[in-house]
Design an enzyme around this catalytic site. Structure first.
Site, mmCIF file in Angstrom:
data_model
loop_
_atom_site.group_PDB
_atom_site.id
_atom_site.type_symbol
_atom_site.label_atom_id
_atom_site.label_comp_id
_atom_site.label_asym_id
_atom_site.label_seq_id
_atom_site.Cartn_x
_atom_site.Cartn_y
_atom_site.Cartn_z
ATOM 1 N N CYS A 12 0.867 -1.179 0.000
ATOM 2 C CA CYS A 12 0.000 0.000 0.000
ATOM 3 C C CYS A 12 0.905 1.230 0.000
ATOM 4 C CB CYS A 12 -0.989 -0.005 1.165
ATOM 5 S SG CYS A 12 -0.252 0.183 2.804
ATOM 6 N N ASN A 15 2.563 1.396 4.106
ATOM 7 C CA ASN A 15 2.880 0.146 4.798
ATOM 8 C C ASN A 15 2.658 0.238 6.310
ATOM 9 O OD1 ASN A 15 5.760 -2.030 5.274
ATOM 10 N ND2 ASN A 15 3.676 -2.629 4.823
ATOM 11 N N CYS A 17 -0.996 0.718 7.345
ATOM 12 C CA CYS A 17 -2.426 0.433 7.530
ATOM 13 C C CYS A 17 -2.847 -0.828 6.764
ATOM 14 C CB CYS A 17 -3.295 1.609 7.091
ATOM 15 S SG CYS A 17 -3.091 3.103 8.085
ATOM 16 N N ARG A 18 -3.065 -0.681 5.468
ATOM 17 C CA ARG A 18 -3.660 -1.768 4.693
ATOM 18 C C ARG A 18 -2.734 -2.958 4.477
ATOM 19 N NH1 ARG A 18 -5.308 1.931 -0.222
ATOM 20 N NH2 ARG A 18 -3.348 2.862 0.447
ATOM 21 N N SER A 19 -1.525 -2.730 3.992
ATOM 22 C CA SER A 19 -0.671 -3.882 3.669
ATOM 23 C C SER A 19 -0.235 -4.698 4.885
ATOM 24 C CB SER A 19 0.519 -3.484 2.785
ATOM 25 O OG SER A 19 1.296 -2.481 3.371
ATOM 26 N N ASP A 129 -7.808 3.479 1.784
ATOM 27 C CA ASP A 129 -6.894 3.791 2.876
ATOM 28 C C ASP A 129 -7.685 4.299 4.084
ATOM 29 O OD1 ASP A 129 -4.837 4.563 4.536
ATOM 30 O OD2 ASP A 129 -3.734 5.624 2.965
#
Length: 157
Positions: A12, A15, A17-19, A129
Protein backbone atom coordinates in the site's frame (compact mmCIF):
# COMPACT_ATOMS: atom_id res chain seq x y z
CA UNK A 1 10.61 -28.11 -0.08
CA UNK A 2 11.59 -24.46 0.32
CA UNK A 3 12.30 -24.19 -3.41
CA UNK A 4 8.62 -24.85 -4.08
CA UNK A 5 7.52 -22.07 -1.74
CA UNK A 6 5.42 -19.31 -3.23
CA UNK A 7 5.87 -15.72 -2.21
CA UNK A 8 3.49 -12.80 -1.84
CA UNK A 9 4.15 -9.17 -1.03
CA UNK A 10 1.25 -6.95 0.02
CA UNK A 11 1.72 -3.28 -0.86
CA UNK A 12 0.00 0.00 0.00
CA UNK A 13 1.11 3.61 0.11
CA UNK A 14 2.78 3.76 3.52
CA UNK A 15 2.88 0.15 4.80
CA UNK A 16 1.30 1.07 8.14
CA UNK A 17 -2.43 0.43 7.53
CA UNK A 18 -3.66 -1.77 4.69
CA UNK A 19 -0.67 -3.88 3.67
CA UNK A 20 0.38 -4.94 7.19
CA UNK A 21 -3.24 -5.93 7.87
CA UNK A 22 -3.30 -7.99 4.65
CA UNK A 23 0.07 -9.55 5.47
CA UNK A 24 -1.03 -10.50 9.01
CA UNK A 25 -4.39 -11.87 7.82
CA UNK A 26 -2.77 -13.94 5.07
CA UNK A 27 -0.07 -15.26 7.44
CA UNK A 28 -2.78 -16.38 9.91
CA UNK A 29 -4.70 -18.16 7.13
CA UNK A 30 -1.51 -19.92 6.03
CA UNK A 31 -0.64 -20.92 9.61
CA UNK A 32 -4.19 -22.17 10.19
CA UNK A 33 -3.75 -24.42 7.13
CA UNK A 34 -0.36 -25.58 8.43
CA UNK A 35 1.23 -24.28 5.22
CA UNK A 36 3.94 -21.93 6.56
CA UNK A 37 6.65 -23.82 4.69
CA UNK A 38 4.84 -23.19 1.41
CA UNK A 39 4.75 -19.39 1.61
CA UNK A 40 7.06 -16.43 2.02
CA UNK A 41 4.91 -13.47 3.12
CA UNK A 42 5.77 -9.80 3.58
CA UNK A 43 4.43 -6.30 3.04
CA UNK A 44 5.92 -3.03 1.86
CA UNK A 45 5.17 0.54 0.89
CA UNK A 46 5.29 2.40 -2.38
CA UNK A 47 6.50 5.50 -0.47
CA UNK A 48 9.34 5.88 2.04
CA UNK A 49 7.31 7.98 4.51
CA UNK A 50 7.00 5.45 7.33
CA UNK A 51 10.09 3.24 6.96
CA UNK A 52 10.91 1.57 10.28
CA UNK A 53 7.57 2.42 11.91
CA UNK A 54 5.16 -0.08 13.40
CA UNK A 55 1.67 -0.33 11.88
CA UNK A 56 -1.01 2.22 12.82
CA UNK A 57 -2.28 1.60 16.37
CA UNK A 58 -5.86 1.35 15.07
CA UNK A 59 -4.80 -1.38 12.65
CA UNK A 60 -2.97 -3.28 15.40
CA UNK A 61 -6.02 -2.97 17.62
CA UNK A 62 -8.28 -4.24 14.83
CA UNK A 63 -6.01 -7.25 14.24
CA UNK A 64 -5.86 -7.98 17.97
CA UNK A 65 -9.67 -7.96 18.10
CA UNK A 66 -9.51 -10.81 15.57
CA UNK A 67 -6.80 -12.71 17.47
CA UNK A 68 -3.92 -11.69 15.20
CA UNK A 69 -0.59 -10.18 16.24
CA UNK A 70 2.06 -8.66 14.00
CA UNK A 71 5.57 -7.35 14.62
CA UNK A 72 5.93 -5.87 11.13
CA UNK A 73 7.90 -2.67 10.62
CA UNK A 74 7.23 -0.55 7.55
CA UNK A 75 9.64 -0.80 4.65
CA UNK A 76 9.71 0.51 1.10
CA UNK A 77 9.50 -1.87 -1.84
CA UNK A 78 12.89 -2.63 -3.40
CA UNK A 79 14.10 -3.62 -6.83
CA UNK A 80 14.81 -7.11 -5.45
CA UNK A 81 11.16 -7.51 -4.47
CA UNK A 82 10.16 -7.43 -8.14
CA UNK A 83 12.71 -10.16 -8.88
CA UNK A 84 11.97 -12.46 -5.94
CA UNK A 85 8.24 -12.30 -5.18
CA UNK A 86 5.74 -14.34 -7.22
CA UNK A 87 2.87 -11.99 -6.40
CA UNK A 88 2.73 -8.33 -5.49
CA UNK A 89 -0.81 -7.55 -4.36
CA UNK A 90 -1.69 -3.90 -3.84
CA UNK A 91 -4.66 -1.98 -2.51
CA UNK A 92 -5.69 0.68 -5.04
CA UNK A 93 -5.21 2.02 -8.57
CA UNK A 94 -2.55 4.50 -7.46
CA UNK A 95 -0.45 1.68 -5.92
CA UNK A 96 -0.96 -0.37 -9.07
CA UNK A 97 0.25 2.44 -11.36
CA UNK A 98 3.28 3.12 -9.16
CA UNK A 99 4.22 -0.56 -9.02
CA UNK A 100 3.78 -1.09 -12.76
CA UNK A 101 5.91 1.98 -13.46
CA UNK A 102 8.64 0.71 -11.11
CA UNK A 103 8.46 -2.82 -12.54
CA UNK A 104 8.93 -1.50 -16.09
CA UNK A 105 12.39 -0.30 -15.07
CA UNK A 106 13.38 -3.78 -13.90
CA UNK A 107 14.62 -6.47 -16.22
CA UNK A 108 13.25 -9.95 -15.57
CA UNK A 109 10.48 -8.76 -13.27
CA UNK A 110 9.12 -12.04 -11.93
CA UNK A 111 6.22 -10.70 -9.89
CA UNK A 112 2.62 -10.78 -11.00
CA UNK A 113 1.32 -7.34 -9.94
CA UNK A 114 -2.39 -7.23 -9.15
CA UNK A 115 -4.99 -5.55 -6.99
CA UNK A 116 -5.68 -7.65 -3.89
CA UNK A 117 -9.32 -6.63 -4.40
CA UNK A 118 -9.40 -8.53 -7.70
CA UNK A 119 -9.84 -11.65 -5.51
CA UNK A 120 -12.82 -10.26 -3.58
CA UNK A 121 -15.92 -12.44 -4.02
CA UNK A 122 -17.94 -9.31 -3.21
CA UNK A 123 -16.19 -7.47 -6.07
CA UNK A 124 -14.90 -4.59 -3.92
CA UNK A 125 -11.92 -3.91 -6.16
CA UNK A 126 -10.37 -1.07 -4.15
CA UNK A 127 -9.31 -1.33 -0.52
CA UNK A 128 -9.55 2.28 0.63
CA UNK A 129 -6.89 3.79 2.88
CA UNK A 130 -8.37 4.03 6.42
CA UNK A 131 -5.62 6.37 7.69
CA UNK A 132 -7.87 9.44 7.93
CA UNK A 133 -10.86 7.35 8.95
CA UNK A 134 -12.03 5.68 12.14
CA UNK A 135 -11.99 2.21 13.70
CA UNK A 136 -14.87 1.10 11.47
CA UNK A 137 -12.78 1.90 8.40
CA UNK A 138 -10.02 -0.37 9.73
CA UNK A 139 -12.60 -3.12 10.30
CA UNK A 140 -13.73 -2.70 6.68
CA UNK A 141 -10.12 -3.08 5.51
CA UNK A 142 -9.75 -6.20 7.68
CA UNK A 143 -12.93 -7.76 6.28
CA UNK A 144 -11.90 -7.00 2.68
CA UNK A 145 -8.40 -8.39 3.26
CA UNK A 146 -9.83 -11.52 4.87
CA UNK A 147 -12.19 -12.21 1.93
CA UNK A 148 -9.50 -11.52 -0.67
CA UNK A 149 -6.75 -13.46 1.10
CA UNK A 150 -9.02 -16.51 1.49
CA UNK A 151 -9.80 -16.46 -2.23
CA UNK A 152 -6.17 -15.85 -3.20
CA UNK A 153 -4.97 -18.70 -0.97
CA UNK A 154 -7.64 -21.06 -2.33
CA UNK A 155 -6.57 -20.66 -5.96
CA UNK A 156 -3.91 -22.93 -7.44
CA UNK A 157 -0.42 -21.40 -7.39
Amino acid sequence: MASEAKSVLFVCLGNICRSPIAEAVFRKLVIDQNAESKWMIDSAAVSDWNVGRFPDARGLSCLRNHGIETAHKARQITKDDFLTFDYILCMDESNLQDLKRKSNQIQNCKASIELLGSYDPQKQLIIEDPYYGNDEDFDTVYEQCLRCCKEFLAKPH
